[in-house]
Write a protein that holds these residues in place. Structure first.
Motif, PDB file in Angstrom:
ATOM      1  N   ASP A 154       0.737  -1.250   0.478  1.00  0.00           N
ATOM      2  CA  ASP A 154      -0.084  -0.080  -0.080  1.00  0.00           C
ATOM      3  C   ASP A 154       0.937   1.211   0.098  1.00  0.00           C
ATOM      4  O   ASP A 154       1.586   1.507   0.535  1.00  0.00           O
ATOM      5  CB  ASP A 154      -1.285  -0.324   1.464  1.00  0.00           C
ATOM      6  CG  ASP A 154      -1.633   1.186   1.223  1.00  0.00           C
ATOM      7  OD1 ASP A 154      -1.495   1.921   0.302  1.00  0.00           O
ATOM      8  OD2 ASP A 154      -2.353   1.420   2.656  1.00  0.00           O
ATOM      9  N   GLY A 155       1.422   1.712  -0.900  1.00  0.00           N
ATOM     10  CA  GLY A 155       1.695   2.831  -1.641  1.00  0.00           C
ATOM     11  C   GLY A 155       1.380   4.429  -1.743  1.00  0.00           C
ATOM     12  O   GLY A 155       0.287   4.007  -2.888  1.00  0.00           O
ATOM     13  N   THR A 156       1.892   5.334  -1.741  1.00  0.00           N
ATOM     14  CA  THR A 156       1.648   6.331  -2.456  1.00  0.00           C
ATOM     15  C   THR A 156       2.645   7.252  -3.065  1.00  0.00           C
ATOM     16  O   THR A 156       4.029   7.127  -2.751  1.00  0.00           O
ATOM     17  CB  THR A 156       0.817   7.445  -1.375  1.00  0.00           C
ATOM     18  OG1 THR A 156      -0.043   7.314  -0.608  1.00  0.00           O
ATOM     19  CG2 THR A 156       0.699   8.914  -1.864  1.00  0.00           C
ATOM     20  N   CYS A 157       2.846   7.866  -3.912  1.00  0.00           N
ATOM     21  CA  CYS A 157       3.970   8.723  -4.524  1.00  0.00           C
ATOM     22  C   CYS A 157       3.809  10.068  -5.173  1.00  0.00           C
ATOM     23  O   CYS A 157       2.418  10.223  -5.189  1.00  0.00           O
ATOM     24  CB  CYS A 157       5.341   7.678  -5.778  1.00  0.00           C
ATOM     25  SG  CYS A 157       4.277   7.382  -7.182  1.00  0.00           S
ATOM     26  N   ASP A 158       4.994  11.160  -5.663  1.00  0.00           N
ATOM     27  CA  ASP A 158       4.503  12.542  -5.812  1.00  0.00           C
ATOM     28  C   ASP A 158       4.166  11.551  -7.823  1.00  0.00           C
ATOM     29  O   ASP A 158       4.142  10.782  -8.207  1.00  0.00           O
ATOM     30  CB  ASP A 158       5.794  13.272  -5.803  1.00  0.00           C
ATOM     31  CG  ASP A 158       6.410  13.021  -7.042  1.00  0.00           C
ATOM     32  OD1 ASP A 158       6.955  11.855  -7.223  1.00  0.00           O
ATOM     33  OD2 ASP A 158       7.561  14.292  -5.931  1.00  0.00           O
ATOM     34  N   GLU A 159       3.765  13.138  -8.574  1.00  0.00           N
ATOM     35  CA  GLU A 159       3.162  12.831  -9.951  1.00  0.00           C
ATOM     36  C   GLU A 159       4.227  12.128 -10.521  1.00  0.00           C
ATOM     37  O   GLU A 159       3.783  11.313 -11.401  1.00  0.00           O
ATOM     38  CB  GLU A 159       2.798  13.676 -10.496  1.00  0.00           C
ATOM     39  CG  GLU A 159       1.462  14.331 -10.118  1.00  0.00           C
ATOM     40  CD  GLU A 159       1.408  14.690  -7.972  1.00  0.00           C
ATOM     41  OE1 GLU A 159       2.555  14.959  -8.203  1.00  0.00           O
ATOM     42  OE2 GLU A 159       0.259  14.809  -7.483  1.00  0.00           O
ATOM     43  N   GLU A 213       3.991  14.212   3.410  1.00  0.00           N
ATOM     44  CA  GLU A 213       2.423  14.450   2.913  1.00  0.00           C
ATOM     45  C   GLU A 213       2.049  13.303   1.745  1.00  0.00           C
ATOM     46  O   GLU A 213       0.950  12.797   1.413  1.00  0.00           O
ATOM     47  CB  GLU A 213       2.854  16.008   1.590  1.00  0.00           C
ATOM     48  CG  GLU A 213       4.051  15.403   0.839  1.00  0.00           C
ATOM     49  CD  GLU A 213       3.620  17.004  -0.586  1.00  0.00           C
ATOM     50  OE1 GLU A 213       4.305  16.536  -1.403  1.00  0.00           O
ATOM     51  OE2 GLU A 213       3.092  17.581  -0.216  1.00  0.00           O
ATOM     52  N   ARG A 214       3.341  11.873   1.267  1.00  0.00           N
ATOM     53  CA  ARG A 214       3.233  10.897   0.671  1.00  0.00           C
ATOM     54  C   ARG A 214       3.150  10.006   1.690  1.00  0.00           C
ATOM     55  O   ARG A 214       2.952   8.472   1.432  1.00  0.00           O
ATOM     56  CB  ARG A 214       3.660  11.103  -0.117  1.00  0.00           C
ATOM     57  CG  ARG A 214       4.169  12.150  -0.866  1.00  0.00           C
ATOM     58  CD  ARG A 214       3.045  12.182  -2.163  1.00  0.00           C
ATOM     59  NE  ARG A 214       2.969  13.593  -2.802  1.00  0.00           N
ATOM     60  CZ  ARG A 214       1.623  13.823  -3.287  1.00  0.00           C
ATOM     61  NH1 ARG A 214       1.220  13.068  -4.299  1.00  0.00           N
ATOM     62  NH2 ARG A 214       2.050  14.809  -4.633  1.00  0.00           N
ATOM     63  N   LEU A 215       2.501  10.167   2.768  1.00  0.00           N
ATOM     64  CA  LEU A 215       3.163   8.754   4.052  1.00  0.00           C
ATOM     65  C   LEU A 215       1.140   7.482   3.399  1.00  0.00           C
ATOM     66  O   LEU A 215       0.571   8.505   2.764  1.00  0.00           O
ATOM     67  CB  LEU A 215       2.697   9.170   5.325  1.00  0.00           C
ATOM     68  CG  LEU A 215       4.107   9.683   6.403  1.00  0.00           C
ATOM     69  CD1 LEU A 215       3.827   9.541   7.398  1.00  0.00           C
ATOM     70  CD2 LEU A 215       4.922   8.071   5.853  1.00  0.00           C
ATOM     71  N   PRO A 216       2.010   6.434   3.651  1.00  0.00           N
ATOM     72  CA  PRO A 216       0.031   5.575   3.337  1.00  0.00           C
ATOM     73  C   PRO A 216      -0.667   5.999   4.145  1.00  0.00           C
ATOM     74  O   PRO A 216      -0.825   6.902   5.780  1.00  0.00           O
ATOM     75  CB  PRO A 216       0.384   4.283   3.688  1.00  0.00           C
ATOM     76  CG  PRO A 216       2.130   4.648   4.136  1.00  0.00           C
ATOM     77  CD  PRO A 216       2.781   5.762   4.257  1.00  0.00           C
ATOM     78  N   LYS A 217      -2.136   5.988   3.697  1.00  0.00           N
ATOM     79  CA  LYS A 217      -3.695   6.255   4.800  1.00  0.00           C
ATOM     80  C   LYS A 217      -3.573   5.966   5.905  1.00  0.00           C
ATOM     81  O   LYS A 217      -3.739   7.408   6.978  1.00  0.00           O
ATOM     82  CB  LYS A 217      -4.498   5.717   4.260  1.00  0.00           C
ATOM     83  CG  LYS A 217      -6.019   6.200   4.973  1.00  0.00           C
ATOM     84  CD  LYS A 217      -6.179   7.613   4.752  1.00  0.00           C
ATOM     85  CE  LYS A 217      -5.961   8.318   3.495  1.00  0.00           C
ATOM     86  NZ  LYS A 217      -6.380   9.791   3.446  1.00  0.00           N
ATOM     87  N   ALA A 218      -2.537   4.816   6.326  1.00  0.00           N
ATOM     88  CA  ALA A 218      -2.899   4.386   7.727  1.00  0.00           C
ATOM     89  C   ALA A 218      -1.521   5.616   8.634  1.00  0.00           C
ATOM     90  O   ALA A 218      -1.899   5.061  10.170  1.00  0.00           O
ATOM     91  CB  ALA A 218      -2.558   3.138   7.295  1.00  0.00           C
ATOM     92  N   LEU A 219      -0.503   5.915   7.969  1.00  0.00           N
ATOM     93  CA  LEU A 219      -0.191   7.116   8.647  1.00  0.00           C
ATOM     94  C   LEU A 219       0.144   8.826   8.539  1.00  0.00           C
ATOM     95  O   LEU A 219       0.080   9.514   9.519  1.00  0.00           O
ATOM     96  CB  LEU A 219       1.376   6.586   8.702  1.00  0.00           C
ATOM     97  CG  LEU A 219       1.651   5.112   8.815  1.00  0.00           C
ATOM     98  CD1 LEU A 219       3.194   5.069   8.076  1.00  0.00           C
ATOM     99  CD2 LEU A 219       1.742   4.894  10.315  1.00  0.00           C
TER     100      LEU A 219
END
Length: 267
Positions: free
Chosen positions: A149-154, A189-195
């Motif tokens: 489960d990850g997030t990154c910038d554009e 600002e790119r942390l996973p929703k859990a954090l």
């Protein structure tokens, strides 16, 4: 009208914005191929899912190409709720790479994937929703499988991801392009929703990010030798201070660091 008992189940989830770019997920793909290549090589069924690949299937195609260098019989299935996105991806299907409509229920006819990559998906859900979706997916993993489960910038310069196994979350990874940040905590600002909403005083993830910042600043004297050397020194200092880092210099030199989930878990 088709009787309700004959209708396929409604996909679990909602359509995401679908924003994507080529090479956006290179950092997590590199981690999967490197740190978890052995997991793919020993899997009885090397099935990998790109869940919620977005408006264009480019990241699923890239994942397929990158993991084929680890194991040439890896199978990647791109899953999207939006049927138009699935139809648009079909021309890129090939042996070992396919696309189908679905959501967190993973319509895989009973097969259990060794990896499910869900990037920039759960950040679009509420803080009270992510855990149920984690549970839904991890209950369908292979015995040694991982949900990412990850997030990154554009364009993939700042990235984080949580690794969740069948038993629950295992680690948090941070990966940053050198020159694309001032402090490691810029990735917050790119942390996973859990954090992401837990980055406040008193929470473990906040303490962790502040410790990274301090270690980064303490290593400023190495800046003249390059940010790679400075990052390695930061990670070395973090380990010496007792942080349970789960990787070593080979990963650190890439601008990456992974810590046990227990060190950042919500309080």
């Amino acid at each position: 009208m088709v009787p309700s008992r004959l209708r396929p189940p409604k996909p679990l989830g909602t359509i995401t914005r679908g924003t994507t770019n080529p090479n956006r997920l290179r950092r997590v793909d590199r981690w999967l191929a490197g740190s978890h290549g052995v997991r793919l090589r020993r899997a009885a069924d090397p099935l990998v899912v790109d869940l919620g690949y977005g408006a264009a299937p480019v990241t699923a195609v890239e994942l397929f190409t990158r993991l084929r260098s680890v194991r040439d019989d890896v199978e990647v299935v791109g899953i999207e709720i939006d049927p138009a996105r699935v139809a648009g991806a079909e021309p890129l299907a090939r042996p070992g790479l396919s696309f189908r409509q679905g959501g967190f229920e993973l319509p895989l006819a009973g097969r259990r994937p060794v990896v499910v990559r869900a990037f920039n998906v759960l950040r679009q859900y509420g803080e009270d929703e992510y855990e149920a979706h984690w549970d839904e997916v991890r209950g369908r993993l292979a015995p040694e499988g991982l949900l990412i489960d990850g997030t990154c910038d554009e364009i993939g310069r700042r990235s984080t991801w949580a690794a969740i196994g069948p038993g629950g979350p295992e680690s948090l990874s941070i990966s940053l392009r050198f020159g694309a940040f001032t402090l490691p905590s810029d990735v917050a600002e790119r942390l996973p929703k859990a954090l992401i909403h837990r980055n406040v005083e008193g929470e473990r993830v906040h303490t962790y990010l502040k410790a990274l910042d301090r270690a980064w600043l303490d290593a400023a004297s190495l800046a003249s030798f390059g940010n790679q050397q400075r990052w390695v020194a930061m990670c070395t200092a973090m380990r010496a201070a007792g942080w349970p880092l789960r990787d070593g210099p080979a990963r650190w030199r890439l601008g990456e660091v992974t810590v046990a989930w227990s060190a950042v878990a919500p309080g």
